[in-house]
Design an enzyme around this catalytic site. Structure first.
Site, PDB file in Angstrom:
ATOM      1  N   CYS A 206       0.839  -1.201   0.000  1.00  0.00           N
ATOM      2  CA  CYS A 206       0.000   0.000   0.000  1.00  0.00           C
ATOM      3  C   CYS A 206       0.874   1.251   0.000  1.00  0.00           C
ATOM      4  O   CYS A 206       1.154   1.836   1.054  1.00  0.00           O
ATOM      5  CB  CYS A 206      -0.934  -0.004   1.206  1.00  0.00           C
ATOM      6  SG  CYS A 206      -2.193   1.282   1.139  1.00  0.00           S
ATOM      7  N   THR A 450     -26.561   2.449  10.307  1.00  0.00           N
ATOM      8  CA  THR A 450     -27.606   2.127   9.339  1.00  0.00           C
ATOM      9  C   THR A 450     -28.359   3.390   8.965  1.00  0.00           C
ATOM     10  O   THR A 450     -28.467   4.325   9.774  1.00  0.00           O
ATOM     11  CB  THR A 450     -28.590   1.078   9.892  1.00  0.00           C
ATOM     12  OG1 THR A 450     -29.553   0.775   8.886  1.00  0.00           O
ATOM     13  CG2 THR A 450     -29.299   1.577  11.140  1.00  0.00           C
ATOM     14  N   TYR A 451     -28.826   3.411   7.734  1.00  0.00           N
ATOM     15  CA  TYR A 451     -29.650   4.529   7.248  1.00  0.00           C
ATOM     16  C   TYR A 451     -31.038   4.014   6.866  1.00  0.00           C
ATOM     17  O   TYR A 451     -31.821   4.721   6.253  1.00  0.00           O
ATOM     18  CB  TYR A 451     -28.969   5.190   6.040  1.00  0.00           C
ATOM     19  CG  TYR A 451     -27.575   5.690   6.364  1.00  0.00           C
ATOM     20  CD1 TYR A 451     -27.377   6.938   6.957  1.00  0.00           C
ATOM     21  CD2 TYR A 451     -26.453   4.893   6.116  1.00  0.00           C
ATOM     22  CE1 TYR A 451     -26.097   7.384   7.272  1.00  0.00           C
ATOM     23  CE2 TYR A 451     -25.179   5.335   6.424  1.00  0.00           C
ATOM     24  CZ  TYR A 451     -25.006   6.576   7.004  1.00  0.00           C
ATOM     25  OH  TYR A 451     -23.734   7.017   7.321  1.00  0.00           O
ATOM     26  N   THR A 462     -31.594  -3.477   7.989  1.00  0.00           N
ATOM     27  CA  THR A 462     -30.456  -4.145   7.344  1.00  0.00           C
ATOM     28  C   THR A 462     -29.605  -4.954   8.331  1.00  0.00           C
ATOM     29  O   THR A 462     -28.510  -5.391   7.988  1.00  0.00           O
ATOM     30  CB  THR A 462     -29.543  -3.113   6.651  1.00  0.00           C
ATOM     31  OG1 THR A 462     -29.034  -2.199   7.641  1.00  0.00           O
ATOM     32  CG2 THR A 462     -30.319  -2.326   5.596  1.00  0.00           C
TER      33      THR A 462
END
Length: 556
Positions: A206, A450-451, A462
């Site tokens: 990386c 979560t949305y 979800t």
């Protein structure tokens, strides 16, 4: 967030006295400010751009402009007056500063310099990510206030922060944790912390994180020759190499013996347990961050090697990112993607309504089936860049499946026998005060994030999908939850998602745009980034659990 510089902040931005000279290894690192008449804007004047006081920022912006214009007006060649470092600083501000007035002014100054005959750099990439369209990461969006806070605190907003900014609640606790690891009081010197992170990032090839931490390493007083070869670094740091490669690729192989060799009386050089836990968390944190960098296709920073060029754009020789996505439009794919979403929604509902309970034997069988499933991986990338290759010991040591077919696999770690909540958290907090709390907050935030939406649907629970992602990563790392039905993983994670998740978690340097675009074709990019965050944190926790268990066994 605390207003202190973190990795990647240059001396121009943090307001420190830039007159510093560190010698060693026969070479000297100079961070010596030039006289104002030669260098143009000074470190202190640039630091004032990060002031929380709007009037002071406005004054600093005018001062920056005047100094650049004075440089351009001198009789001698203007390129001699505006250094490459200053031009790259202006380029970075013009591309990523969340304060519009600073961004616009930096752009204007570069145009003025170009009109006066100065060769100015341009960014190689159109945005922070090769996978995510730049328009979806606009820094002026209402939910990006945290990016302004980050700039005022750290002096820059890097691509990593801009992509994580799609999820501000997570970004906030991530920055707090990283700041504590790299900057706050602790058992390890600051430049050692960055060097350990460099060693960890190099394991996954990386160069993005290697360059970020190399900047932080030099600013903290690190000796430049350490960056050219591990042999120049202290023996004590090099003694981490075995633990580093196991943590990165096969953490289940870490034993009490590995810990004993580093910390027991008579070990030379000897690590204290506090020093070692700090180093372990730094390495695991960086390894998992490599997964995010590769998984989101982050482009080099505008002031990184590979992130800028002084050559004019040429239509026939446009730079192509190693992540560049294949062309993937077409009506049929959109239709197929929509069908996949509906199928996934239906399966989630079925699982939530399921009342049948499996026997413990069946649960174990499903776990074993999941962890031994053959998931193909991408082609191995080409030769390592020099700045990474010189920092990797045993580059051929890679991830191998926890349960290779036809071979004796290591014993599974039962989460009930050693878990973060019951064991790891308290051990970390005991050896490195407050760090357990910071890590726990990060795990909690990403687990609960979560949305209540999924693709084109709103008001969706979800939880089962997020849980399946987390437990699948732990399954790949040989960690089993007795009370979890791994049949849910097979129902909710379709094969293209498993390919992406396994690649990103186990050998992130092999993540490609094709793998990224192949799963969840009808989902928002922010939802894919959300999945990346879950994978990153689940991987971090899994690696820590194996090492913390080994430390616990040593301490008994």
């Amino acid at each position: 967030m605390a207003g202190h510089p973190v990795a990647g902040l240059s001396s121009e931005a943090n307001g420190e006295d830039a007159s510093k000279q560190v010698s060693g290894c026969g070479r000297t690192y100079h961070n010596q400010s030039k006289p104002e008449s030669d260098a143009g804007p000074t470190a202190k004047s640039l630091a004032r751009l990060c002031s929380k006081d709007e009037e002071e920022r406005a004054t600093a912006l005018e001062d920056l402009s005047q100094r650049v214009l004075v440089c351009l007006g001198l009789d001698r060649p203007p390129s001699a007056r505006l250094s490459k470092q200053m031009l790259l600083h202006l380029l970075r501000l013009s591309r990523s500063c969340p304060l519009q007035e600073v961004r616009v002014r930096a752009t204007d100054l570069l145009r003025t310099a170009q009109a006066e005959g100065v060769e100015v750099p341009r960014a190689m990439a159109s945005g922070p990510s090769a996978f995510i369209p730049a328009k979806e990461l606009l820094i002026g969006e209402p939910n990006q206030d945290i990016l302004i806070e980050s700039f005022l605190s750290l002096g820059r907003v890097d691509h990593l922060t801009m992509v994580m900014g799609l999820h501000p609640a997570y970004l906030s606790c991530f920055l707090r944790t990283q700041h504590a690891l790299l900057e706050l009081d602790g058992p390890l010197p600051r430049h050692w912390r960055h060097y350990i992170s460099i060693m960890a990032a190099a394991r996954h090839h990386c160069s993005y994180l290697v360059q970020q931490h190399s900047t932080g390493f030099l600013e903290a007083g690190g000796e430049e020759c350490w960056l050219s070869s591990l042999k120049h670094a202290p023996t004590k740091l090099c003694s981490l190499q075995t633990l580093n490669k196991l943590l990165a690729h096969r953490p289940w192989l870490i034993t009490q013996q590995h810990i004993q060799e580093l910390v027991c009386p008579g070990a030379e050089p000897r690590w204290s347990l506090a020093e070692l836990i700090h180093a372990v968390i730094l390495m695991a944190h960086t390894h998992s961050l490599c997964s995010f960098v590769w998984g989101c296709g982050l482009n080099p920073e505008p002031d990184h090697i590979g992130g800028y060029t002084f050559q004019p754009p040429s239509p026939s020789h446009l730079p192509r990112s190693p992540h560049s996505p294949a062309h993937e439009d077409g009506r049929q794919e959109l239709v197929d993607g929509a069908v996949e979403v509906e199928v996934l929604m239906q399966r989630m509902v079925e699982l939530q309504q399921q009342e049948e309970e499996c026997t413990q034997e069946e649960m174990v069988t499903r776990f074993e089936r999941e962890r031994s499933e053959s998931i193909p991986t991408a082609v191995v990338r080409g030769a390592l860049p020099d700045l990474v290759l010189c920092l990797v010991e045993e580059p051929g040591f890679r991830y191998e499946d926890f349960a290779p077919r036809g071979e004796q696999s290591p014993p599974t770690m039962r989460a009930q026998d050693y878990s973060w909540e019951d064991h790891g958290f308290s051990l970390v907090n005991r050896l490195l005060p407050d760090m357990g709390q910071l890590l726990d907050e990060k795990f909690q935030v990403v687990s609960n994030l979560t949305y209540h939406r999924m693709a084109m649907h709103e008001g969706v629970d979800t939880y089962t999908l997020r849980k399946a992602l987390w437990n699948y990563i732990h399954c790949l790392y040989g960690i089993r939850y007795d009370d979890y039905d791994y049949g849910s993983v097979n129902m909710l994670l379709e094969r293209s998602l498993k390919v992406f998740v396994k690649t990103m978690a186990c050998h992130p340097e092999q993540t490609t745009a094709r793998i990224y675009h192949a799963f969840w074709r009808h989902f928002r990019h922010s939802e894919k980034v959300h999945a990346n965050l879950i994978v990153m944190e689940a991987r971090l926790q899994a690696a820590l659990l194996y090492t913390l268990r080994a430390i616990t066994h040593y301490m008994r």
